[in-house]
Structures are given as C-alpha cells and as structure tokens.
Design an enzyme around this catalytic site. Structure first.
Site, short mmCIF file in Angstrom:
data_model
loop_
_atom_site.label_atom_id
_atom_site.label_comp_id
_atom_site.label_asym_id
_atom_site.label_seq_id
_atom_site.Cartn_x
_atom_site.Cartn_y
_atom_site.Cartn_z
N ASP A 43 9.55 18.22 35.74
CA ASP A 43 8.93 19.06 36.56
C ASP A 43 7.90 19.80 36.07
O ASP A 43 7.92 20.14 34.87
CB ASP A 43 9.95 20.14 37.19
CG ASP A 43 9.37 20.81 38.43
OD1 ASP A 43 9.32 20.22 39.46
OD2 ASP A 43 9.30 21.99 38.26
N GLU A 72 5.71 15.37 36.48
CA GLU A 72 5.01 15.83 37.48
C GLU A 72 3.60 16.32 37.21
O GLU A 72 3.63 17.49 36.51
CB GLU A 72 6.06 16.80 38.28
CG GLU A 72 5.26 17.24 39.55
CD GLU A 72 5.84 18.55 40.02
OE1 GLU A 72 5.70 18.84 41.19
OE2 GLU A 72 6.31 19.36 39.14
#
Length: 329
Positions: A43, A72
């Site tokens: 993330d 990400e």
C-alpha cells in the site's frame, strides 16, 4: 512526498530504524510461510523508505522466489510509475527490486478510450500511446492492471452504467499485458461513487443472513447482471487456459477509423489472440492487410465470446461499441 504521513490518522513506521526494519521483514516472512501467501500488494508504496524497501524485496524474494509483489503507486504518468519499478531505465543507479506496480495510467487510458472522443491524443489513442511507453519498464507484464478498487468509484458507475462500455473495458482488462485485478462485485455490476469510500465497499448481496437477494446464483441476478457475469466468466476462464494472454508478447497497431487492434502472441504462433476495439457508435469494416506481420500464419479465427467461426480474416466486421476477442487459427 516521501517523508510525510499519508493522512494524520495513519502514522508511518520509522523505516530508518534497523529494529523496525527487521521486525517488518521478519513479520512478512513469517506470515507468508505460515499462511502460504502467493502475493503482496504494498500500500502507498512511494511513502516508504526506498533503501529499506529495496532490502526488504531482496530478502523476501530470496526466501520465496515465486512470490508476486507489486506496489500501489497512484501517480499520473508512465515514467513516474516506472520510477518505482526494479530495473527501470528511469532511475539509473538505484534498483528498487520491485517487480511491478498498480498500473493506474493504463486504467486512466482505458477510461479515456471508453468515455472520450477520438483525437490525436484523446479517446482510444490515449491507450495506444500509453502502452507504447512500456519500454520504460524492465517487465511491464509484472504490472497489475485494474479498473477500480476499494478506494475508487466503481467501474460500472464510471462508464455511466453503459453495459457495452462495461464489456469493452472488461475485454481489454482480461486481454491486456500484465496481471488483471477485478474488484469484488464488478462481475454483477455493483455501482457507486467513492464519496465517501464506504459507498464502494457494500456487502456482496447474498452472503449474509437476511439478504433479500442472492447474487451468488443465476436466479438471484438480473438479466443484465447475468450478461456481465457471463462475459467476465468466459474471458477469465479463457485467459486461464491461454498461454498467449498469460505470458505472450503484445503488439499493437496505430488506431485507424476508430478501430484499435492489438495482438497477444507467442513465438510458437499457436492460438494467438487478436483484439479489435470499436468504441464508436457504428459498425466498422476492418481491412486486416496492414496486420500481415501477425496474421501471415493464420487463415481463420474464432470469436472467444460467441464461439462464432470467421471463415476469412481478410476483412472483419466489428459491431458498434464492441470489442472482439479472436483466437487465430
């Protein structure tokens, strides 16, 4: 960009601290071994410490050589995405060791292809010019291609609940290079805009006691929902069996007359796949003579979605707002 908190309510670990580094690395190795994890999505990857993340990736790949890892990176250009990937030409002197990223630029290009009007850099041309920059990655096949997720407005809503646009987008997603990611509920046309995010995280109907409908069954879905479900099911299962779509190369051709054509192929040249995208609202006739480099070995094709056999591929009729997925014979 690199040192600030993502939001005040989500404080960062101090990844410059060697004890914190060791804890995170060992924690991940333990969970992967314990639970048999196949892959990790990192993330908000750009907010992490680059030197530590390089070391982390090296150690995890040493322990688990087949582990899939992607970060990400919600940035707005191919070069900015490639900056974070391992072996990229964009970041000389520093290898992140990160195999792939969330390919948000491809996502944006697909939306432009579906919702925009064709121009020199707009509409379907945006998708063509985006893929043309794949040379900036060491291996674009490691990128994760997606159309929405838990932080974004749902795909069906973003195309104005237009089923033809929806099916075209899913056809591109499941035939594109890279690793396709499908958010739960997309297959039954779940909708909403992420304002707030909770609106795109609704329960899947039928999984809970007291649900009035059960979308896990054909009878519980509407006619349109079943059409979407069947479309994704056919293409996803076909990709599961297609070497060309899984690991084959991609060759694309400049869009002409509103038609965009690309191929997924292997060196063996068996069961190559031809994809033709027509985003305009009228039927188009495609003269395939300029694709000789990819079609010289083939004389016919089979429509993957309809099973219809095309006896000749010299000229192909492409219905309005439709994407053809053709297995070449």
């Amino acid at each position: 960009m690199l040192d600030g908190w993502f939001v005040p309510s989500m404080p960062d670990f101090n990844q410059k601290n060697p004890y914190v580094q060791n804890y995170i690395t060992q924690n991940h190795i333990w969970w992967i071994e314990y639970a048999g994890i196949d892959g990790l999505r990192l993330d908000t990857y750009p907010y992490n410490e680059p030197e530590y993340m390089r070391d982390w990736a090296k150690k995890l790949k040493a322990e688990f050589p087949t582990l899939s890892i992607f970060g990400e990176t919600l940035v707005n250009s191919v070069a900015a995405q490639a900056f974070f990937t391992g072996g990229s030409t964009v970041r000389p002197g520093f290898d992140t060791e990160l195999p792939g990223i969330t390919d948000a630029v491809i996502k944006n290009a697909i939306y432009e292809a579906l919702n925009g009007k064709s121009g020199w850099t707009d509409g379907i041309f945006r998708l063509y010019t985006t893929i043309a920059q794949d040379f900036l990655y060491k291996d674009a096949d490691q990128n994760v291609v997606f159309l929405d997720n838990h932080d974004m407005s749902r795909f069906y809503s973003m195309v104005g609940e237009d089923l033809n646009k929806f099916k075209t987008g899913m056809s591109i997603l499941l035939t594109m290079r890279g690793i396709p990611q499908i958010y739960y509920g997309t297959e039954i046309l779940m909708k909403n805009f992420s304002n707030p995010d909770g609106l795109v995280r609704s329960d899947f109907p039928g999984g809970w006691e007291g649900d009035k409908t059960d979308k896990f069954t054909k009878d519980g879905r509407t006619v349109q929902e079943n059409e979407a479900w069947n479309h994704i099911s056919i293409l996803a299962n076909y990709r599961k069996e297609s070497i060309a779509l899984q690991t084959g190369k991609l060759m694309q051709f400049v869009p002409e007359d509103g038609l965009y054509t690309y191929f997924r192929y292997t060196e063996v040249g068996k069961k190559d796949v031809m994809i033709v995208v027509n985003t305009e609202d009228k039927v188009k006739e495609l003269d395939t003579s300029r694709f000789e480099q990819r079609l010289s070995k083939f004389t016919s094709a089979t429509n993957v979605l309809t099973k219809e056999k095309l006896g000749s591929i010299k000229t192909i009729s492409v219905p309005a707002k439709t994407t053809l997925v053709l297995e070449l014979n």
